[in-house]
Design a protein around this motif. Sequence first.
Motif, PDB file in Angstrom:
ATOM      1  N   THR A  33      46.604  40.004  45.762  1.00  0.00           N
ATOM      2  CA  THR A  33      45.382  40.829  46.363  1.00  0.00           C
ATOM      3  C   THR A  33      46.238  40.855  47.854  1.00  0.00           C
ATOM      4  O   THR A  33      46.954  40.487  48.166  1.00  0.00           O
ATOM      5  CB  THR A  33      44.873  40.016  47.163  1.00  0.00           C
ATOM      6  OG1 THR A  33      43.809  40.086  46.603  1.00  0.00           O
ATOM      7  CG2 THR A  33      44.917  38.342  47.161  1.00  0.00           C
ATOM      8  N   GLY A  34      45.425  42.096  48.691  1.00  0.00           N
ATOM      9  CA  GLY A  34      45.241  41.675  49.297  1.00  0.00           C
ATOM     10  C   GLY A  34      44.580  40.982  50.752  1.00  0.00           C
ATOM     11  O   GLY A  34      44.115  40.276  50.634  1.00  0.00           O
ATOM     12  N   GLY A  35      43.922  41.667  51.758  1.00  0.00           N
ATOM     13  CA  GLY A  35      43.294  41.466  52.995  1.00  0.00           C
ATOM     14  C   GLY A  35      44.145  40.571  53.774  1.00  0.00           C
ATOM     15  O   GLY A  35      45.125  40.150  53.382  1.00  0.00           O
ATOM     16  N   SER A  36      43.949  40.022  54.501  1.00  0.00           N
ATOM     17  CA  SER A  36      44.426  38.940  55.414  1.00  0.00           C
ATOM     18  C   SER A  36      44.463  37.239  54.866  1.00  0.00           C
ATOM     19  O   SER A  36      45.419  37.500  55.720  1.00  0.00           O
ATOM     20  CB  SER A  36      43.322  39.219  56.838  1.00  0.00           C
ATOM     21  OG  SER A  36      42.162  38.557  56.533  1.00  0.00           O
ATOM     22  N   THR A  37      43.529  37.160  53.646  1.00  0.00           N
ATOM     23  CA  THR A  37      43.414  36.089  53.901  1.00  0.00           C
ATOM     24  C   THR A  37      45.154  35.545  53.274  1.00  0.00           C
ATOM     25  O   THR A  37      45.558  34.665  53.578  1.00  0.00           O
ATOM     26  CB  THR A  37      42.191  35.338  53.111  1.00  0.00           C
ATOM     27  OG1 THR A  37      41.391  35.692  53.540  1.00  0.00           O
ATOM     28  CG2 THR A  37      42.411  34.045  53.002  1.00  0.00           C
ATOM     29  N   PRO A  38      45.203  36.058  52.447  1.00  0.00           N
ATOM     30  CA  PRO A  38      46.631  35.108  51.421  1.00  0.00           C
ATOM     31  C   PRO A  38      47.991  35.889  52.543  1.00  0.00           C
ATOM     32  O   PRO A  38      49.082  35.266  51.896  1.00  0.00           O
ATOM     33  CB  PRO A  38      46.236  36.295  50.427  1.00  0.00           C
ATOM     34  CG  PRO A  38      46.159  37.614  50.623  1.00  0.00           C
ATOM     35  CD  PRO A  38      44.985  37.475  52.309  1.00  0.00           C
ATOM     36  N   ASP A  61      44.713  45.485  43.787  1.00  0.00           N
ATOM     37  CA  ASP A  61      43.749  46.863  44.561  1.00  0.00           C
ATOM     38  C   ASP A  61      44.372  47.163  45.651  1.00  0.00           C
ATOM     39  O   ASP A  61      45.363  46.377  46.491  1.00  0.00           O
ATOM     40  CB  ASP A  61      42.500  46.284  44.906  1.00  0.00           C
ATOM     41  CG  ASP A  61      42.030  45.562  45.644  1.00  0.00           C
ATOM     42  OD1 ASP A  61      41.364  45.981  46.563  1.00  0.00           O
ATOM     43  OD2 ASP A  61      43.319  44.654  46.242  1.00  0.00           O
ATOM     44  N   ARG A  63      44.465  50.143  48.945  1.00  0.00           N
ATOM     45  CA  ARG A  63      44.082  51.107  49.826  1.00  0.00           C
ATOM     46  C   ARG A  63      44.854  52.371  50.106  1.00  0.00           C
ATOM     47  O   ARG A  63      45.749  52.025  49.739  1.00  0.00           O
ATOM     48  CB  ARG A  63      43.663  50.942  51.592  1.00  0.00           C
ATOM     49  CG  ARG A  63      42.632  49.522  51.647  1.00  0.00           C
ATOM     50  CD  ARG A  63      43.476  48.113  51.327  1.00  0.00           C
ATOM     51  NE  ARG A  63      42.773  47.340  51.640  1.00  0.00           N
ATOM     52  CZ  ARG A  63      42.360  46.200  53.213  1.00  0.00           C
ATOM     53  NH1 ARG A  63      43.023  46.421  54.327  1.00  0.00           N
ATOM     54  NH2 ARG A  63      41.504  45.318  52.805  1.00  0.00           N
ATOM     55  N   ASN A  73      47.411  46.790  51.609  1.00  0.00           N
ATOM     56  CA  ASN A  73      47.995  45.467  50.454  1.00  0.00           C
ATOM     57  C   ASN A  73      49.139  45.128  50.856  1.00  0.00           C
ATOM     58  O   ASN A  73      49.889  44.398  50.707  1.00  0.00           O
ATOM     59  CB  ASN A  73      46.619  45.179  49.670  1.00  0.00           C
ATOM     60  CG  ASN A  73      45.725  45.819  49.638  1.00  0.00           C
ATOM     61  OD1 ASN A  73      45.268  45.630  51.106  1.00  0.00           O
ATOM     62  ND2 ASN A  73      44.773  45.686  48.976  1.00  0.00           N
ATOM     63  N   GLY A 122      41.483  37.725  46.330  1.00  0.00           N
ATOM     64  CA  GLY A 122      40.675  37.159  47.496  1.00  0.00           C
ATOM     65  C   GLY A 122      39.176  36.929  46.753  1.00  0.00           C
ATOM     66  O   GLY A 122      38.726  36.898  46.457  1.00  0.00           O
ATOM     67  N   LEU A 123      38.013  36.743  47.935  1.00  0.00           N
ATOM     68  CA  LEU A 123      36.308  37.234  47.498  1.00  0.00           C
ATOM     69  C   LEU A 123      35.975  37.857  49.125  1.00  0.00           C
ATOM     70  O   LEU A 123      36.213  36.806  49.759  1.00  0.00           O
ATOM     71  CB  LEU A 123      36.425  35.835  47.709  1.00  0.00           C
ATOM     72  CG  LEU A 123      34.520  35.685  47.611  1.00  0.00           C
ATOM     73  CD1 LEU A 123      34.331  36.331  46.452  1.00  0.00           C
ATOM     74  CD2 LEU A 123      33.563  34.207  48.049  1.00  0.00           C
ATOM     75  N   GLY A 124      35.009  38.912  49.207  1.00  0.00           N
ATOM     76  CA  GLY A 124      35.065  39.769  49.936  1.00  0.00           C
ATOM     77  C   GLY A 124      33.208  38.688  50.841  1.00  0.00           C
ATOM     78  O   GLY A 124      33.259  38.561  49.650  1.00  0.00           O
ATOM     79  N   HIS A 128      32.260  40.487  46.418  1.00  0.00           N
ATOM     80  CA  HIS A 128      33.631  41.911  45.912  1.00  0.00           C
ATOM     81  C   HIS A 128      34.354  41.258  45.941  1.00  0.00           C
ATOM     82  O   HIS A 128      34.991  39.747  46.542  1.00  0.00           O
ATOM     83  CB  HIS A 128      33.680  43.118  46.622  1.00  0.00           C
ATOM     84  CG  HIS A 128      35.042  42.909  47.851  1.00  0.00           C
ATOM     85  ND1 HIS A 128      34.087  42.580  49.039  1.00  0.00           N
ATOM     86  CD2 HIS A 128      35.617  42.984  48.020  1.00  0.00           C
ATOM     87  CE1 HIS A 128      35.220  43.018  50.096  1.00  0.00           C
ATOM     88  NE2 HIS A 128      35.992  42.862  48.939  1.00  0.00           N
ATOM     89  N   VAL A 129      35.378  41.218  44.192  1.00  0.00           N
ATOM     90  CA  VAL A 129      36.780  41.169  44.032  1.00  0.00           C
ATOM     91  C   VAL A 129      36.931  41.995  43.724  1.00  0.00           C
ATOM     92  O   VAL A 129      37.288  43.689  43.193  1.00  0.00           O
ATOM     93  CB  VAL A 129      36.566  40.533  43.443  1.00  0.00           C
ATOM     94  CG1 VAL A 129      35.545  40.873  41.890  1.00  0.00           C
ATOM     95  CG2 VAL A 129      37.595  39.239  42.522  1.00  0.00           C
ATOM     96  N   SER A 131      38.734  45.552  44.384  1.00  0.00           N
ATOM     97  CA  SER A 131      38.047  46.686  45.360  1.00  0.00           C
ATOM     98  C   SER A 131      35.872  47.303  44.551  1.00  0.00           C
ATOM     99  O   SER A 131      36.507  47.887  43.842  1.00  0.00           O
ATOM    100  CB  SER A 131      38.620  47.748  45.255  1.00  0.00           C
ATOM    101  OG  SER A 131      39.372  48.222  46.836  1.00  0.00           O
ATOM    102  N   LYS A 182      32.801  33.192  54.444  1.00  0.00           N
ATOM    103  CA  LYS A 182      32.899  33.082  52.959  1.00  0.00           C
ATOM    104  C   LYS A 182      31.786  32.320  52.136  1.00  0.00           C
ATOM    105  O   LYS A 182      31.288  32.280  50.858  1.00  0.00           O
ATOM    106  CB  LYS A 182      34.295  32.791  52.379  1.00  0.00           C
ATOM    107  CG  LYS A 182      34.886  33.803  53.180  1.00  0.00           C
ATOM    108  CD  LYS A 182      35.035  36.250  52.475  1.00  0.00           C
ATOM    109  CE  LYS A 182      35.777  36.682  53.025  1.00  0.00           C
ATOM    110  NZ  LYS A 182      37.334  36.160  52.918  1.00  0.00           N
TER     111      LYS A 182
END
Length: 223
Positions: A33-38, A61, A63, A73, A122-124, A128-129, A131, A182
């Motif tokens: 997954t992407g985002g910052s958390t992982p 997903d 960007r 990501n 992740g979890l927005g 959202h999950v 994208s 979250k």
Amino acid sequence: MTDVEIVIDEHPALVVAEMLAEAARAGGNVALTGGSTPRLAYERAAELQRDWTRVELWWGDERCVPPDDERSNYGMAKAALLDRVELGPVHRMRGELGKKQGAAEYDVELGPLARFDLLLLGLGKDGHVASLFPDEPTLDENEARVIGAEAKLEPFVDRITLTLPMLRAARAVVFLATGADKADAAVRAFAGEPSRATPASLVRALEGTTTAVLDPAAGRNLV
Ligand code: 6PG
């Protein structure tokens, strides 16, 4: 839908890092997954397991930016994990192609693959999950495995995302979410009724396990 096992831990990144390292040892298909958390989980997983030659890496997903863009990501995972281990096949989503061509190309890349062995999500804060954003028509896609999407949250760039059927097909679905912002989404996603308003609540492994790994702040309303 199968239930979700909720794991609340002071060190959720380490819990997920051990799951990733185990998946790398076992071999198979793992979707990141992407985002910052992982990021921290990826760094720890690289320390725990150097040999990733038995695993094929995919993404849930991406960007629609080049791979060296700070919003990529793939770029984040490359710095935190890929550049630190011995790799097997890596199947990145080519965000730079744009959402339509990028999704079409990734469907070709998936080939006959029907399910991942491990899918990390992740979890927005909006629920959202990948994208797949709240109340969006992308949630109604039942045929395609991967589609283009519009972002409804930062970063506001087009997206390429796996669809609900492809997410649900995974043998093991693992959510990772941290932080107080979250907490509300976590309750709706993991303890509420399945709802289009909370796409993460619609993702459970149909024939497998679903686990949500949270820190105490994200899990505060679930204890
Ligand atoms: C993305 C992600 C997305 C992410 C959530 C949480 O491309 O943005 O795949 O689904 O997991 O937005 O992001 P954070 O970890 O940054 O809060």
